[in-house]
Design an enzyme around this catalytic site. Structure first.
Site, short mmCIF file in Angstrom:
data_model
loop_
_atom_site.label_atom_id
_atom_site.label_comp_id
_atom_site.label_asym_id
_atom_site.label_seq_id
_atom_site.Cartn_x
_atom_site.Cartn_y
_atom_site.Cartn_z
N CYS A 2 9.50 66.82 62.85
CA CYS A 2 10.53 65.99 63.44
C CYS A 2 9.89 64.93 64.34
CB CYS A 2 11.53 66.76 64.28
SG CYS A 2 12.37 68.06 63.38
N ARG A 27 6.34 62.80 60.20
CA ARG A 27 6.56 64.10 60.85
C ARG A 27 7.70 64.89 60.21
NH1 ARG A 27 4.11 64.19 65.88
NH2 ARG A 27 5.46 65.88 66.54
N TRP A 73 12.54 67.41 60.07
CA TRP A 73 11.95 68.37 59.12
C TRP A 73 12.69 69.66 59.40
CZ3 TRP A 73 9.51 73.10 59.02
CH2 TRP A 73 8.81 73.41 57.85
N ASN A 99 12.90 68.37 68.85
CA ASN A 99 11.79 68.75 67.98
C ASN A 99 11.28 70.09 68.50
OD1 ASN A 99 8.33 67.62 67.94
ND2 ASN A 99 9.36 68.94 66.51
N GLY A 100 11.32 71.11 67.64
CA GLY A 100 10.86 72.43 68.09
C GLY A 100 11.83 73.49 67.61
N GLU A 485 -10.39 72.24 49.30
CA GLU A 485 -9.76 71.04 49.81
C GLU A 485 -9.28 70.15 48.65
OE1 GLU A 485 -8.46 70.12 52.40
OE2 GLU A 485 -8.38 67.94 52.33
N LYS A 489 -5.38 69.13 48.07
CA LYS A 489 -4.94 67.73 47.98
C LYS A 489 -4.07 67.53 46.74
CE LYS A 489 -5.35 66.38 51.08
NZ LYS A 489 -5.96 67.11 52.16
N GLU A 492 -0.61 69.39 47.06
CA GLU A 492 0.35 68.91 48.07
C GLU A 492 0.96 67.57 47.71
OE1 GLU A 492 -1.20 68.88 52.11
OE2 GLU A 492 -3.05 67.92 51.50
N HIS A 508 -13.99 86.95 38.16
CA HIS A 508 -13.19 88.08 38.64
C HIS A 508 -11.70 87.78 38.61
CE1 HIS A 508 -16.86 90.10 39.79
NE2 HIS A 508 -17.26 88.94 40.32
N LYS A 607 3.40 66.19 58.59
CA LYS A 607 2.02 66.02 59.03
C LYS A 607 1.67 66.90 60.21
CE LYS A 607 -1.69 63.03 59.20
NZ LYS A 607 -2.37 63.78 58.15
C1 G6P Z 1 -0.10 70.10 58.04
C2 G6P Z 1 -0.64 68.81 57.45
C3 G6P Z 1 -2.09 68.99 57.00
C4 G6P Z 1 -2.93 69.49 58.16
C5 G6P Z 1 -2.35 70.75 58.79
C6 G6P Z 1 -3.05 71.10 60.10
O1 G6P Z 1 -0.01 71.06 57.05
O2 G6P Z 1 0.16 68.40 56.35
O3 G6P Z 1 -2.60 67.76 56.53
O4 G6P Z 1 -4.23 69.76 57.70
O5 G6P Z 1 -0.97 70.57 59.10
O6 G6P Z 1 -2.78 70.07 61.02
P1 G6P Z 1 -3.70 69.68 62.23
O7 G6P Z 1 -3.01 68.49 62.85
O8 G6P Z 1 -3.74 70.85 63.15
O9 G6P Z 1 -5.04 69.33 61.68
#
Ligand code: G6P
Length: 612
Positions: A2, A27, A73, A99-100, A485, A489, A492, A508, A607
């Site tokens: 949010c 956000r 969100w 937000n929260g 990673e 990517k 997501e 395995h 994010k």
């Molecule tokens: C969310 C974001 C990711 C990020 C993760 C941790 O899932 O979409 O891109 O890696 O949070 O966030 P931070 O701000 O703690 O790195």
């Protein structure tokens, strides 16, 4: 999660609020809303994105000099018009954005319902604004006092902003656990979840601390009180962010811009910290904690998402160079499993945003147990940056694309510098090894520039595999987290199911999935386990899987077996993740674009995850 924005002053609030929402849309983007007071309180909200809100208010009266706005969100209640913020108080005279999460909202709601209140939404936010107005009316107090009383009853996290028809010249905000920045303008004030909506209006900001309430009246000084009514002196800071840092800069998406920014962001992460000529690696923010690190019996890295992957790369670097045992923990697991933490442990939070709720909770717990708490954050002024004993900023600049790219490589760069700094002081690597590593590290930005040249080849590969329902990513050693990673990517932003695996573990389980339709991305650079990974590639080929291999420039062996070969420049083994990650970022980007996905705002994600 949010994004919240507020404005009070002489200017028209609406354009400032809408612009701010666009900046904060990363956000959360399930619904959006705005409330403005101009004698009366006007409130508009809708399911969808900020652009939908703009359409929704077209032709409506949005004039007024005080307002609040929100991009959501969803946590409590599905994303729909009714659950969108702002939420009205029972009389309709106040509105609030949040937000929260208010954890005890169900008990509060039951109590209020028993007293005759009705609710239109399923949100915890509506419960809180009802509670505030209930206290205001029954105890005959002003909004600030009612807010203080209400917040003392609340369990959970919040950043909230309130406006009221009865007090149209006041904007009131409070925070606990969720971020809130106040921009101090020329007789006016701005409020936002982060500084990006504020930077074009003023560089003077105050980051609110937990349990602080900001009272904003145009033409007056900023007042801050705590929820227990202590008066606080605002601590004014200067924003160093530039407007161009939060623009797309000619790229079609923030993600692509951020991928291409990596040579610059990595240079910034090393600026003033390494010197090849002088054989120096020094992280200024950690100067006073060097001995703690050198003498640490154990380093625990806590993080979530992509930052956790950076931690895994860091584990290889710290163990191989600094020879200190490292544990890499998902913050959400660590905090709830009664971990054993010693006073001579160094716990390092890795977080782009510095606001991830689980990471904050994990280090708060470790701090209570007496460990030294350090941070690797990108956002200056963020909660983690402020609550850690010390830390190092990544200096990647604002990352707007929800899928993290440049923040990841910058985190790895800090971790390698940390490993080198400890290793030198401890004598766990030789002078010539140290010199060679610093020399190689210094060349990483130009190697990334070279790696970015594979873009056209990656587009071709993406065209070929864009419709695959699954993908497997394999790597060994320090490239195993790169595989994780790469897979993250892809899933997501393109919604293709992808898994990262240590190549040897493939036998395995995942090998059962391999057939002629399965693309297998293998990081097969020329180091220690090169021969082993060649065997793994053969195992995939024997089952007709398709190999997309990331190899060291000039490699001939893998080329004989792979369907596609992506060459990256040679570097030290420990630094390969910084370069090998680049083609994988581009691969996920192009596949997502070809599939018509919203690259910068993938569905269901946000994010900054400020709730547990
Ligand atoms: C969310 C974001 C990711 C990020 C993760 C941790 O899932 O979409 O891109 O890696 O949070 O966030 P931070 O701000 O703690 O790195």
């Amino acid at each position: 999660m949010c994004g919240i924005v507020g404005y009070i002053g002489k200017k028209q609030a609406y354009p400032i609020l809408i612009n701010g929402l666009y900046r904060l849309e990363y956000r959360g983007y399930d619904s959006a809303g705005v409330a403005i007071v101009n004698k009366d309180l006007k409130l508009y909200k809708t399911k969808g994105k900020v652009a939908d809100l703009e359409k929704h208010v077209q032709g409506q009266d949005v004039s007024g000099n005080v307002g609040i706005a929100h991009t959501r969100w969803a946590t409590h209640g599905e994303p729909n018009d009714v659950n969108a913020h702002p939420h009205y108080s029972p009389s309709g005279k106040m509105a609030m954005i949040h937000n929260g999460i208010i954890e005890n909202y169900a008990a509060l709601k039951e109590e209020l319902t028993n007293r005759g209140y009705t609710f239109t939404s399923d949100t915890d936010t509506e419960v809180l604004i009802h509670l505030i107005e209930d206290i205001k009316v029954n105890e005959k107090v002003d909004v600030v006092e009612a807010l203080q009383t209400a917040l003392n009853q609340v369990v959970g996290a919040y950043a909230i902003v309130l406006i009221s028809e009865d007090e149209p010249d006041t904007l009131i905000a409070a925070r606990k656990g969720s971020p809130l920045v106040v921009g101090v303008g020329d007789g006016d004030f701005y409020l936002a979840s982060d500084a990006t909506p504020i930077v074009e209006h003023t560089k003077d900001v105050v980051y609110l601390n937990d349990e602080e309430i900001a009272i904003l009246k145009p033409g007056s000084d900023l007042q801050i009180r705590t929820i227990s009514n202590q008066v606080k002196t605002p601590y004014l800071e200067k924003l160093e962010m530039s407007l161009s840092a939060i623009a797309k800069g000619g790229f079609p998406h923030f993600m692509l811009k951020e991928i291409y920014e990596q040579p610059r962001s990595i240079r910034d992460s090393m600026r003033g910290r390494i010197s090849v000529d002088k054989d120096i690696v020094s992280l200024g923010g950690l100067k006073d904690y060097e001995d703690k690190l050198v003498n640490a019996k154990r380093i625990i890295l806590v993080a979530c998402g992509t930052s956790w992957h950076a931690g895994l790369v860091g584990e290889y670097m710290l163990e191989s160079m600094a020879r200190i045992p490292v544990e890499v923990e998902y913050a959400s697991e660590f905090r709830y499993r009664k971990p054993v933490i010693y006073e001579d442990d160094v716990v390092i939070a890795i977080s782009q945003s510095g606001e991830t709720a689980d990471t904050i909770a994990a280090i708060t717990m470790a701090k209570e147990k007496g460990a030294t708490i350090l941070g690797i954050c990108n956002v200056v002024g963020s909660t983690i940056a402020r609550i850690t004993d010390a830390g190092s900023f990544t200096h990647a600049g604002p990352e707007i694309g929800v899928a993290s790219t440049k923040a990841f490589t910058a985190q790895v760069v800090i971790l390698v510098q940390m490993a080198l700094m400890i290793a030198k002081k401890k004598g766990s690597i030789t002078k010539s090894q140290f010199h060679e590593m610093v020399y190689q590290l210094d060349m990483i930005p130009s190697k990334i520039e070279e790696a970015l040249k594979v873009n056209d080849l990656i587009k071709e590969i993406s065209e070929k595999y864009k419709n695959s329902p699954n993908a497997l990513y394999l790597g060994r050693g320090v490239n195993y987290p790169v595989a994780l990673e790469g897979a993250l990517k892809l899933k997501e932003i393109s919604y293709i199911h992808a898994e990262g695996y240590p190549a040897a573990e493939m036998k395995h389980g995942p090998i059962a999935l391999i057939d002629e339709d399965m693309p297998v991305v293998v990081i097969a650079t020329k180091y220690g386990t090169y021969d082993k990974i060649i065997s793994n590639i053969q195992e995939v080929k024997a089952r007709k899987g398709k190999i997309i291999a990331v190899v060291t420039k000039g490699d001939k062996e893998v080329r004989k077996m792979a369907d596609y070969v992506i060459e990256i420049p040679e570097t030290d083994e420990m630094l390969v993740p910084l370069v090998a990650t680049i083609p994988l970022q581009l691969l996920s980007y192009h596949i997502a674009v070809l599939r018509g996905c919203n690259v910068d705002q993938p569905r269901n994600l946000a994010k900054s995850v400020t709730v547990e």
